[in-house]
Design a protein around this motif. Structure first.
Motif, PDB file in Angstrom:
ATOM      1  N   ASP A   1       0.812  -1.217   0.000  1.00 50.55           N
ATOM      2  CA  ASP A   1       0.000   0.000   0.000  1.00 50.55           C
ATOM      3  C   ASP A   1       0.846   1.268   0.000  1.00 50.55           C
ATOM      4  OD1 ASP A   1      -2.162  -1.635   0.013  1.00 50.55           O
ATOM      5  OD2 ASP A   1      -2.508  -1.508   2.183  1.00 50.55           O
ATOM      6  N   ALA A   2       2.058   1.214   0.526  1.00 52.44           N
ATOM      7  CA  ALA A   2       2.903   2.410   0.591  1.00 52.44           C
ATOM      8  C   ALA A   2       3.620   2.688  -0.718  1.00 52.44           C
ATOM      9  CB  ALA A   2       3.934   2.246   1.712  1.00 52.44           C
ATOM     10  N   ALA A   3       3.485   1.822  -1.719  1.00 49.01           N
ATOM     11  CA  ALA A   3       4.213   1.988  -2.973  1.00 49.01           C
ATOM     12  C   ALA A   3       3.825   3.267  -3.711  1.00 49.01           C
ATOM     13  CB  ALA A   3       4.002   0.771  -3.854  1.00 49.01           C
ATOM     14  N   PRO A   4       2.551   3.658  -3.820  1.00 58.02           N
ATOM     15  CA  PRO A   4       2.232   4.900  -4.533  1.00 58.02           C
ATOM     16  C   PRO A   4       2.863   6.136  -3.902  1.00 58.02           C
ATOM     17  CG  PRO A   4       0.273   3.529  -4.333  1.00 58.02           C
ATOM     18  CD  PRO A   4       1.324   2.899  -3.471  1.00 58.02           C
ATOM     19  N   GLY A   5       2.869   6.237  -2.556  1.00 60.55           N
ATOM     20  CA  GLY A   5       3.494   7.393  -1.921  1.00 60.55           C
ATOM     21  C   GLY A   5       4.988   7.441  -2.175  1.00 60.55           C
ATOM     22  N   ARG A   6       5.652   6.286  -2.130  1.00 62.84           N
ATOM     23  CA  ARG A   6       7.097   6.255  -2.397  1.00 62.84           C
ATOM     24  C   ARG A   6       7.375   6.610  -3.853  1.00 62.84           C
ATOM     25  NH1 ARG A   6      10.985   1.953  -3.570  1.00 62.84           N
ATOM     26  NH2 ARG A   6      13.031   2.634  -2.769  1.00 62.84           N
ATOM     27  N   ALA A   7       6.536   6.199  -4.751  1.00 66.25           N
ATOM     28  CA  ALA A   7       6.722   6.536  -6.159  1.00 66.25           C
ATOM     29  C   ALA A   7       6.610   8.040  -6.384  1.00 66.25           C
ATOM     30  CB  ALA A   7       5.692   5.792  -6.998  1.00 66.25           C
TER      31      ALA A   7
ATOM     32  N   GLU B   1      -1.540   7.184  -9.768  1.00 65.93           N
ATOM     33  CA  GLU B   1      -2.666   6.418 -10.296  1.00 65.93           C
ATOM     34  C   GLU B   1      -2.191   5.123 -10.959  1.00 65.93           C
ATOM     35  OE1 GLU B   1      -5.799   6.890  -9.916  1.00 65.93           O
ATOM     36  OE2 GLU B   1      -5.688   8.829  -8.902  1.00 65.93           O
ATOM     37  N   VAL B   2      -1.131   5.199 -11.782  1.00 64.87           N
ATOM     38  CA  VAL B   2      -0.667   4.007 -12.505  1.00 64.87           C
ATOM     39  C   VAL B   2      -0.061   2.997 -11.535  1.00 64.87           C
ATOM     40  CG1 VAL B   2       0.889   3.175 -14.291  1.00 64.87           C
ATOM     41  CG2 VAL B   2      -0.331   5.328 -14.631  1.00 64.87           C
ATOM     42  N   VAL B   3       0.725   3.461 -10.578  1.00 64.20           N
ATOM     43  CA  VAL B   3       1.327   2.543  -9.613  1.00 64.20           C
ATOM     44  C   VAL B   3       0.264   1.901  -8.742  1.00 64.20           C
ATOM     45  CG1 VAL B   3       2.873   2.416  -7.622  1.00 64.20           C
ATOM     46  CG2 VAL B   3       3.559   3.717  -9.646  1.00 64.20           C
ATOM     47  N   THR B   4      -0.765   2.656  -8.378  1.00 59.52           N
ATOM     48  CA  THR B   4      -1.853   2.081  -7.581  1.00 59.52           C
ATOM     49  C   THR B   4      -2.524   0.919  -8.310  1.00 59.52           C
ATOM     50  OG1 THR B   4      -2.256   4.209  -6.491  1.00 59.52           O
ATOM     51  CG2 THR B   4      -4.043   2.585  -6.451  1.00 59.52           C
ATOM     52  N   ASN B   5      -2.779   1.087  -9.619  1.00 63.02           N
ATOM     53  CA  ASN B   5      -3.377  -0.002 -10.391  1.00 63.02           C
ATOM     54  C   ASN B   5      -2.438  -1.199 -10.493  1.00 63.02           C
ATOM     55  OD1 ASN B   5      -5.696   1.490 -10.851  1.00 63.02           O
ATOM     56  ND2 ASN B   5      -4.951   2.320 -12.804  1.00 63.02           N
ATOM     57  N   ALA B   6      -1.118  -0.945 -10.552  1.00 65.44           N
ATOM     58  CA  ALA B   6      -0.160  -2.044 -10.697  1.00 65.44           C
ATOM     59  C   ALA B   6      -0.057  -2.869  -9.418  1.00 65.44           C
ATOM     60  CB  ALA B   6       1.201  -1.491 -11.103  1.00 65.44           C
ATOM     61  N   VAL B   7       0.078  -2.197  -8.259  1.00 62.94           N
ATOM     62  CA  VAL B   7       0.286  -2.935  -7.009  1.00 62.94           C
ATOM     63  C   VAL B   7      -0.985  -3.633  -6.547  1.00 62.94           C
ATOM     64  CG1 VAL B   7       2.115  -1.360  -6.326  1.00 62.94           C
ATOM     65  CG2 VAL B   7      -0.227  -0.908  -5.575  1.00 62.94           C
ATOM     66  N   ARG B   8      -2.142  -3.242  -7.082  1.00 59.43           N
ATOM     67  CA  ARG B   8      -3.390  -3.875  -6.658  1.00 59.43           C
ATOM     68  C   ARG B   8      -3.434  -5.334  -7.086  1.00 59.43           C
ATOM     69  NH1 ARG B   8      -8.742  -0.740  -8.202  1.00 59.43           N
ATOM     70  NH2 ARG B   8      -7.735   0.688  -6.707  1.00 59.43           N
ATOM     71  N   TYR B   9      -2.828  -5.677  -8.252  1.00 61.23           N
ATOM     72  CA  TYR B   9      -2.910  -7.045  -8.764  1.00 61.23           C
ATOM     73  C   TYR B   9      -1.550  -7.736  -8.872  1.00 61.23           C
ATOM     74  CZ  TYR B   9      -7.389  -5.081 -10.267  1.00 61.23           C
ATOM     75  OH  TYR B   9      -8.609  -4.447 -10.298  1.00 61.23           O
ATOM     76  N   ALA B  10      -0.451  -7.006  -8.721  1.00 56.60           N
ATOM     77  CA  ALA B  10       0.873  -7.599  -8.915  1.00 56.60           C
ATOM     78  C   ALA B  10       1.265  -8.466  -7.730  1.00 56.60           C
ATOM     79  CB  ALA B  10       1.920  -6.494  -9.123  1.00 56.60           C
TER      80      ALA B  10
END
Length: 702
Positions: free
Chosen positions: A588-594, A620-629
């Motif tokens: 969940d913290a990946a979008p903020g770090r990006a 937005e793009v990272v949020t979509n990626a980490v949701r299913y990756a």
């Protein structure tokens, strides 16, 4: 009316009997036989020597032939004998009519010209001689018309063959537009003046012509203003009836005289000389009338005769059929050009870090189709695939196979397969197309970030790399087997691609011909590239477009045996300082770090004005990626003429833009990307996918 008059006793079925034209024989004298080459013609009171035609006759018997006019023919009974010698053909030349015949009034002499009877003046051609001239003229004219391959050549051949030999002027009208093959024309019948030709007021005496009569009649000088506009043939009009009749007619006939104003315009009928000095001949193709030709003679020249209508009919028929073939040929050439154009890329892409140029030359201008192709396909990660191939042969079939292989290569490139795998699948596709579908291909992938290139070869000539210092190098790549052989493994090799270097991909038509083998041509190509690079110095590579032209200049007169496809790539690369790359854990913290990493990179590059837009879109793009990756997500920023952001994950499903409803909590990320980004897209990889977008700004520094 014809000059032909069969001789008494001649068999109508005998083909020679149709050529016996002369005056009514005297009851007391017979006409002499034509002398053989090398024999002495008979003289009055001298017996003719015994020959094959009169074996068994008494030499002392009275001679069978006596003297006669100079242009007389053999007697009918002698013409039917198998040993009779036929007259030798006269060379293809149309002798000028003597002045005495041209100036002869339409009295007794005119009656003689029309009927072939009457007394001939010494030195005047007999009617039979004029018939022979017509036959020779028709033969020479039709051969000249048949030499044309396109529409303009055929119409010009008709004009040059008839002026001044047959007529003093000619006007050629053609249908606009000309129907092709079985096409049914739509709309009204329109005739456009295609070409006019006439004897000039001053003939060129250096060309072997005598000066024309002066001054030129006003009827002929008015031709320059005739037929400037389209002529619409109205149904039921006089012109429509003349064209429907198909046969040429004299313009002094009532129907033709009424059709002239419609064809030539108001006052055009006054341009046509009176009497039988103009012939209107419809031009009928295989299925319909496609035009008309107007033959004109000056008032002081001898008028047309009835047999001249047959000559005009022959000229019109051959011209119309030739025009039909030219139109069909033009349509086929257009289809071939369109096929080849659609098979090859209309424009080359502009990928990051590489500049491209290309050339394509067909094997012949008359057959502009072949099996050579080239392509440049953008790949994820700012990479580009460079492809060049050659299908066996240069025909429509080869072009069709080339189009299928090129489409297959583009599809495989979109899957981001390794080069050797792409060639393997192309080989399978060629085998599915047929057992004799052979082709060579070279597939290379250039990465501007790592400055490396990966090449796989399938029986194609090796590429040549021109370094920045001017050194040209033939790259050592595995040769491989051609596509279509089947059961062959392909190998790939990875090589350095330094910035400023130029890679040249080509087909064997550039380096192989009847005059040289392929390796001699490759060495000449390498020397040509090195010599061209020396002209610009060691620090500046030669311009890409000029380099392609210089390469094609190495072709000699006998070196165009095959199609030629040429693709040149100038490697600019992307400097390491213009690349930012990170791995993000799928949490969940990946979008903020990006967002924080992107802000720091933009600050280092001096692009703070893009921080708000980049942070929003990256989040937005990272949020979509980490949701299913399930594996780490990659984030890469590239600074070139634009700012490019790439987010990769291990999920193969591509995102789809959709319109979110008012009650939906999500589904607006790609909508924001589509609105704010300059360009965006998604590409499926063998390990997942990459979603990218680009932003442009005046503050971008290169």
């Amino acid at each position: 009316m014809s000059f032909e008059r069969p001789q008494p006793g001649a068999d109508p079925a005998d083909p020679r009997g149709a050529l016996l034209h002369t005056q009514t024989p005297s009851p007391t004298a017979a006409l002499p036989a034509q002398a053989r080459t090398g024999e002495t013609p008979s003289t009055p009171g001298t017996a003719t020597p015994c020959s094959k035609g009169n074996k068994g006759k008494d030499p002392a018997s009275p001679p069978s032939n006596t003297t006669g006019p100079e242009h007389s023919q053999p007697a009918a009974s002698e013409a039917l004998e198998p040993g009779t010698h036929r007259p030798r053909p006269v060379p293809e030349a149309i002798p000028d009519q003597p002045d005495g015949e041209q100036d002869r009034p339409q009295g007794a002499g005119g009656q003689e010209r029309r009927t072939g009877q009457g007394t001939t003046t010494p030195g005047q051609p007999t009617p039979m001689r004029r018939d022979g001239d017509r036959l020779r003229f028709v033969g020479a004219a039709t051969r000249r018309i048949a030499r044309g391959i396109d529409l303009d050549e055929i119409v010009m051949g008709l004009c040059r063959a008839t002026v001044p030999t047959f007529s003093d002027a000619i006007l050629v009208y053609l249908r606009d537009p000309l129907p092709v093959g079985d096409e049914r024309p739509t709309g009204p019948l329109l005739l456009r003046l295609r070409r006019t030709d006439r004897i000039p007021a001053e003939r060129d005496t250096e060309g072997g012509f005598s000066p024309a009569l002066q001054p030129e009649p006003p009827e002929m000088t008015g031709l320059d203003a005739v037929g400037a506009e389209l002529c619409e043939v109205r149904p039921g009009s006089a012109l429509a009836e003349v064209l429907r009749g198909v046969r040429p007619v004299f313009t002094d006939a009532p129907a033709a005289r009424a059709a002239l104003p419609e064809l030539l315009g108001d006052g055009g009928e006054f341009v046509v000389p009176g009497g039988q000095r103009a012939i209107l001949a419809p031009l009928r193709g295989r299925r319909r009338v496609i035009g008309a030709a107007l033959f004109l003679r000056r008032p002081e020249r001898m008028a047309f005769e009835a047999d001249d209508l047959l000559v005009a009919a022959q000229l019109a028929t051959h011209s119309a059929l030739g025009i039909d073939k030219a139109v069909l040929y033009g349509r086929e050439a257009y289809i071939a050009d369109e096929l080849q154009r659609t098979m090859l890329p209309e424009t080359l892409p502009r990928p990051t870090g590489v500049r491209l140029a290309s050339r394509y030359l067909p094997a012949a201008e008359t057959a502009r189709v072949g099996g050579d192709w080239y392509d440049a396909i953008p790949l994820p990660g700012s990479r580009v695939a460079l492809v060049v191939g050659d299908v066996m042969g240069h025909s429509m079939t080869s072009a069709a196979i080339m189009g299928q292989l090129r489409t297959t290569a583009q599809t495989l490139a979109g899957l981001d397969l390794p080069p050797q795998e792409v060639l393997h699948h192309l080989d399978e596709q060629a085998q599915r197309l047929g057992t004799d579908r052979m082709a060579t291909c070279l597939y290379a992938v250039y990465d501007p970030v790592s400055h490396r290139i990966t090449i796989a070869n399938a029986g194609h000539p090796p590429p040549v790399l021109l370094h920045l210092g001017g050194r040209a190098e033939v790259l050592r790549v595995p040769p491989g087997a051609p596509i279509g052989v089947g059961g062959v493994d392909f190998e790939a090799v990875e090589l350095d691609a330094p910035a400023g270097a130029t890679l040249l991909l080509y087909t064997d038509g550039l380096v192989e011909s009847r005059l040289r083998d392929v390796w001699t041509g490759i060495e000449q190509l390498r020397e040509k590239l090195a010599a061209t690079a020396q002209l610009t110095g060691p620090d500046h590579p030669p311009p890409l477009e000029a380099l392609c032209d210089e390469v094609l200049d190495m072709l000699g007169p006998g070196d165009r045996d095959d199609d030629i496809a040429l693709l040149a790539a100038r490697f600019d690369g992307i400097a390491p300082s213009d690349v930012a790359y990170w791995f993000l854990e799928p949490e969940d913290a990946a979008p903020g770090r990006a967002r924080r990493l992107a802000r720091r990179a933009l600050s280092r590059w001096g692009m703070e004005d893009l921080s708000d837009s980049v942070e929003l879109l990256v989040s937005e793009v990272v949020t979509n990626a980490v949701r299913y990756a399930s594996r780490p997500v990659t984030l890469r920023l590239l600074r070139t003429d634009v700012l490019r952001c790439e987010v990769g994950d291990d999920v193969p499903q591509l995102p789809r833009l959709r319109q979110a409803r008012a009650t939906d909590e999500g589904g607006r990320g790609l909508y924001l990307v589509n609105k704010l980004a300059r360009r965006w897209g998604a590409t499926r990889l063998s390990t997942g996918k990459v979603v990218w977008f680009e932003l442009g700004s005046s503050s971008v520094q290169i």
